[in-house]
Write a protein that holds these residues in place. Sequence first.
Motif, PDB file in Angstrom:
ATOM      1  N   ASP A   2       0.818  -1.213   0.000  1.00  0.00           N
ATOM      2  CA  ASP A   2       0.000   0.000   0.000  1.00  0.00           C
ATOM      3  C   ASP A   2       0.854   1.266   0.000  1.00  0.00           C
ATOM      4  OD1 ASP A   2      -2.522  -1.287   0.005  1.00  0.00           O
ATOM      5  OD2 ASP A   2      -2.299  -1.702   2.155  1.00  0.00           O
ATOM      6  N   GLY A   3       2.181   1.077  -0.027  1.00  0.00           N
ATOM      7  CA  GLY A   3       3.064   2.239  -0.079  1.00  0.00           C
ATOM      8  C   GLY A   3       3.468   2.780   1.270  1.00  0.00           C
ATOM      9  N   ARG A   4       3.255   2.006   2.336  1.00  0.00           N
ATOM     10  CA  ARG A   4       3.687   2.450   3.663  1.00  0.00           C
ATOM     11  C   ARG A   4       5.159   2.100   3.878  1.00  0.00           C
ATOM     12  NH1 ARG A   4      -1.789   0.819   5.019  1.00  0.00           N
ATOM     13  NH2 ARG A   4      -1.035  -1.328   5.196  1.00  0.00           N
ATOM     14  N   LEU A   5       5.893   3.002   4.526  1.00  0.00           N
ATOM     15  CA  LEU A   5       7.331   2.851   4.710  1.00  0.00           C
ATOM     16  C   LEU A   5       7.649   1.779   5.751  1.00  0.00           C
ATOM     17  CD1 LEU A   5      10.167   3.981   3.991  1.00  0.00           C
ATOM     18  CD2 LEU A   5       9.909   5.533   5.936  1.00  0.00           C
ATOM     19  N   LEU A   6       8.514   0.825   5.360  1.00  0.00           N
ATOM     20  CA  LEU A   6       8.952  -0.227   6.276  1.00  0.00           C
ATOM     21  C   LEU A   6      10.400  -0.025   6.722  1.00  0.00           C
ATOM     22  CD1 LEU A   6       7.416  -3.359   4.501  1.00  0.00           C
ATOM     23  CD2 LEU A   6       6.425  -1.975   6.348  1.00  0.00           C
ATOM     24  N   SER A   7      11.259   0.455   5.807  1.00  0.00           N
ATOM     25  CA  SER A   7      12.664   0.671   6.168  1.00  0.00           C
ATOM     26  C   SER A   7      13.305   1.613   5.159  1.00  0.00           C
ATOM     27  CB  SER A   7      13.437  -0.651   6.212  1.00  0.00           C
ATOM     28  OG  SER A   7      13.530  -1.220   4.910  1.00  0.00           O
ATOM     29  N   MET A   8      14.470   2.161   5.547  1.00  0.00           N
ATOM     30  CA  MET A   8      15.244   3.045   4.667  1.00  0.00           C
ATOM     31  C   MET A   8      16.721   2.878   5.002  1.00  0.00           C
ATOM     32  SD  MET A   8      15.150   7.247   4.338  1.00  0.00           S
ATOM     33  CE  MET A   8      13.365   7.275   4.152  1.00  0.00           C
ATOM     34  N   ASN A   9      17.575   2.947   3.971  1.00  0.00           N
ATOM     35  CA  ASN A   9      19.011   2.793   4.219  1.00  0.00           C
ATOM     36  C   ASN A   9      19.596   4.044   4.860  1.00  0.00           C
ATOM     37  OD1 ASN A   9      18.740   4.370   1.863  1.00  0.00           O
ATOM     38  ND2 ASN A   9      20.767   3.785   1.164  1.00  0.00           N
TER      39      ASN A   9
END
Length: 250
Positions: free
Chosen positions: A39-46
């Motif tokens: 759905d485009g929800r953020l799970l992680s980012m580098n």
Amino acid sequence: MSPEQQNQIPTVSPETGAQSLSRLLIEGSPDCIKVLDLDGRLLSMNSGGMNVLEICDLTPFIGSSWIDFWQGADREAAQAAVRTAREGGIGRFVGFFQTVQTHKPMWFDVLVSPVTGTSGKPENLLASSRDVTKWKRSDQMLHAIIDGTATDTGKEFFHSLVENLAKGLDVRYSFVAECVPVDRARSLAFWMGDKAGPDFEYDMHGTPCLAVSQGRTCHYERNLQEVFPEDKPLADLQAESYLGVPLRDS
């Protein structure tokens, strides 16, 4: 080394080593790499992406809509990219985003692709954003110069050109000159600071313009007066850098 000592050395399987290397490359990448749910929800980012966006703590952003990070037409493009990736394709757009702390304006080339599971169906989405701010600003500058000169012809074109070049490149002086015999040049238009300057003619020997008149693009980033000490007008203008481009006839 005894067999007992050899048995004490920890070993890493090739697969684990490859995974570890991949993780290091992703974390250190200057691109902003994010994992989203379907759905485009953020799970992680580098970490490299967090540094670029000036995010110190990702916790408040986890679970929030990545689509809502964008505004206006960019938000619609992000929504379309997520929908395309969710259906197994690759979504792409160029979007504008201000950094979190200093609000620095940046443009990103964004790719959204599916992360498939063992069934071959998308389970998550991977959004990768690459900084294209310099390219975007150059593109905007070029359009500004073109738009500023599109309606002018003849001598008025050159006057419009030098004004829009100076404003687009954010420089103080800009001029167009024609080559005349015996290595001399005669100005066709001159922009100086905030107004049109007077016409002038000069000897190109000892100036950065001589190489340009011979067909070469020349760029001197700094110390211009030291490189061309014989060019007295450079000192009068307090010029520090120079970019000259030859304009060729038919």
